[in-house]
Design an enzyme around this catalytic site. Structure first.
Site, PDB file in Angstrom:
ATOM      1  N   HIS A  76       0.819  -1.269   0.159  1.00  0.00           N
ATOM      2  CA  HIS A  76      -0.010   0.037  -0.036  1.00  0.00           C
ATOM      3  C   HIS A  76       0.788   1.006   0.150  1.00  0.00           C
ATOM      4  CE1 HIS A  76      -2.721   2.990   2.020  1.00  0.00           C
ATOM      5  NE2 HIS A  76      -3.568   2.542   1.041  1.00  0.00           N
ATOM      6  N   ALA A  77       0.223   2.370  -0.245  1.00  0.00           N
ATOM      7  CA  ALA A  77       0.942   3.656  -0.632  1.00  0.00           C
ATOM      8  C   ALA A  77       1.604   4.089   0.814  1.00  0.00           C
ATOM      9  CB  ALA A  77      -0.131   4.697  -1.117  1.00  0.00           C
ATOM     10  N   THR A  78       1.245   3.534   1.702  1.00  0.00           N
ATOM     11  CA  THR A  78       2.003   3.994   3.127  1.00  0.00           C
ATOM     12  C   THR A  78       3.202   3.026   3.546  1.00  0.00           C
ATOM     13  OG1 THR A  78       0.292   2.341   4.166  1.00  0.00           O
ATOM     14  CG2 THR A  78      -0.240   4.762   4.207  1.00  0.00           C
ATOM     15  N   LYS A  79       3.443   1.888   2.437  1.00  0.00           N
ATOM     16  CA  LYS A  79       4.336   1.097   2.770  1.00  0.00           C
ATOM     17  C   LYS A  79       5.562   1.619   2.319  1.00  0.00           C
ATOM     18  CE  LYS A  79       1.574  -1.453   5.196  1.00  0.00           C
ATOM     19  NZ  LYS A  79       0.415  -0.810   5.019  1.00  0.00           N
ATOM     20  N   LEU A  80       6.712   1.145   2.937  1.00  0.00           N
ATOM     21  CA  LEU A  80       8.107   1.396   2.426  1.00  0.00           C
ATOM     22  C   LEU A  80       8.307   1.073   0.898  1.00  0.00           C
ATOM     23  CD1 LEU A  80      11.174   1.909   2.977  1.00  0.00           C
ATOM     24  CD2 LEU A  80      11.590  -0.556   3.407  1.00  0.00           C
TER      25      LEU A  80
END
Lengths: 375, 375
Positions: free
Chosen positions: A185-189
């Site tokens: 997801h976009a929040t992931k590294l």
């Protein structure tokens, strides 16, 4: 940097748009836009190399990956899966959606991951699997969980949504357990905007997962399992391939930020910063603080609100915990302790903005907010 | 056009890459790449206008949309959902994945959609819903199904994967039933590469589906239902917005192709071309033939193979039917007829390449293949 530049806990790492456009030209020319295209297959191969496992299957998101991983083992309906309440709701939902029963178990006070002793206490004759979460990239007690799993014949499915590229003694985290799930997801590294993967150490799983991900289709004439649509398209695969090249730089930048945060927070009484064993290669996914307000000069909520007023938006991940959500409110947290540890840490945890867009100005502001509390 | 230019049953309609790149620049600048971004919300609004229903919720694909639509009604586990075996496997799988039981029922010989009389025959005290499929964009017997549904208190969930923008007497197809599911896969007239939607005529569903699509999250502190991740990202939403502008042109081009195909096939004994009531505005999603080899000069398989040799790849949608697939092999097809109609048509159906990339050269080749059979 001022209030007109708010900063959030996560910010998506995107490739250079010109680099992406070059790849898109090829996709537009071929018309091959989804259904296991060449870029998709290349990304699976590169991830397989990086994670050092024979089987990596991409998914449209981590939740569908987890749903599918649970389906792969074909557990009887109503079976119990032991997991942590200290996780994103998707972990528990994936269990429930498969008509399995989540059994919530306490966590270790330091790693905040499943406590193997509490896991063993929760085992019943209906238990079929353990679903531990490497929360914040903290590594679970793999040995302890493995021991319980072996003793009772349980499958172990790791939720590694926060633990991309984590290694222990040089061994990628995906080598452990019966399956490991990642979120991109976009929040992931490492991100494909939305996306995820199942990684397993067993070559034979590749075909099973391939079919489950694509409606159970074996070939033009045969559908052999009750599958789903979990396909990741070529555009997002292209973003993944480009991001694979740049995530190490993002990680380095976060490691420097971690050092700066540590300088601000590690000397404050009652505030605990994230710590890792020396044999762990970190993911740099989150920077969580534990703030014990009975000792520290400020409470978790005080710091959250004070930073919010400066447009610095932290998150109280993962509070509320799963058993405080409507669908799981009547579920207990099984623990070796008289009061589950998770009840304490859920009120203490705060994740700070943690990515390369956090600038010296933000750091300065965070430091001054903390200094105000210390004054 | 020669064998070096194979043609397939579908070809994705993509926007001009330069148009997409302009929109991507904005996405890259804002960093808003998923989680109900502005383009996503704009696409939902535009679809809501086009489909003339208050509730349209986008999904990452049509299968997850269908899965979620079934979840929305919270049917008791083990309840029966009456559907057609003459559909893509996803229709039946979405029922099964929700721990409901698909009950397969025969179809009408002309529309190839659910036969209401057979539906009524299949109703038991466990039946909770009917899931008819507007296969090939053929409109189901909405009135007949509605009558049975009302009589037995059943929900009606239409699978309109093939029926985007179909209207009956000027009324969009999404106005009927309790929910309508669309697919925006690359093979569909209107596409977001992978994607789909739930459309309903009830405003109150919007919030329920919104939450189910996003992990049951109501707000930062409340998770109120067992949700999934069904989110469509901003890049694919951008493609959708651009494609909304150009799908009418694609439709026109297909209507012309339909007329050409009709010229070739409609006068051949034993070959039936798709026909529509005059009050139906077509989707132009597929061009299916029914070939009765006891009458026609060639069998379905003869034509399929002959065209394949010229690199013209047709599809025998939907053969095999669902009850021929491993997971449903022991399921009967309930019918008013002594031999279910679907057993006959499954061996007769062939879908020809049907999109704007079919050129006069391809048409010429198809005509000459047919002429060879007629000679």
């Amino acid at each position: 940097m001022d209030n007109s530049h708010p900063i959030y806990v996560a910010s998506p790492m995107l490739p250079e748009l010109s680099d992406l456009t070059s790849v898109l030209e090829g996709i537009w020319q071929s018309g091959y836009v989804t259904n296991h295209g060449p870029l998709h297959n290349q990304l699976e191969q590169e991830l397989s190399n990086l994670l050092n496992v024979p089987t990596v299957r991409l998914f449209n998101n981590g939740t569908i990956a987890l749903l599918t991983a649970l389906k792969m083992f074909d557990f009887p309906k109503g079976s119990e899966v032991i997991t942590t309440p200290f996780t994103f709701a998707a972990t528990a939902h994936a269990i429930s959606w498969n008509e399995l029963v989540p059994v919530f178990v306490d966590v270790d006070p330091v790693s905040m991951t499943l406590d193997p002793k509490s896991v063993e206490r929760a085992v019943t004759d209906k238990t079929v699997a353990v679903l531990p979460v490497h929360v914040y990239g903290n590594v679970c007690d793999i040995e302890g969980i493995d021991k319980v799993a072996k003793k009772y014949g349980l499958k172990v499915i790791y939720d590694a949504a926060h633990a991309f590229a984590v290694e222990i003694d040089g061994v990628p985290i995906s080598k452990f357990g019966d399956a490991t799930i990642f979120s991109f997801h976009a929040t992931k590294l490492f991100t494909t905007i939305e996306g995820g993967a199942i990684a397993t150490n067993f070559e034979g799983d590749a075909q099973t997962i391939y079919m489950l991900r694509n409606f159970g289709i074996k070939n033009e004439n045969e559908v052999v399992s009750i599958g789903i649509n979990g396909k990741l398209n070529e555009i997002q695969s292209a973003i993944g391939l480009l991001n694979l090249k740049q995530f190490p730089a993002e990680k380095k930048s976060r490691a420097l930020l971690r050092a700066e945060y540590d300088k601000i927070f590690s000397q404050i009484d009652g505030v605990t910063v994230q710590s890792f064993s020396s044999n762990v290669k970190k993911s740099e996914q989150y920077y969580p603080l534990l703030i014990d307000e009975t000792i520290s000069p400020f409470s978790r909520d005080d710091l959250y609100e004070a930073l919010k007023r400066k447009a610095i938006f932290c998150r109280k991940y993962f509070s509320p915990i799963c058993t405080e959500f409507e669908p799981y409110r009547h579920f207990p947290v099984i623990s070796e302790a008289s009061v589950p540890t998770v009840y304490t840490i859920k009120d203490q945890v705060l994740c700070l903005p943690f990515h390369s867009k956090v600038e010296p100005g933000h750091l300065h502001m965070i430091k001054s907010v903390v200094d105000d509390f210390l004054r």
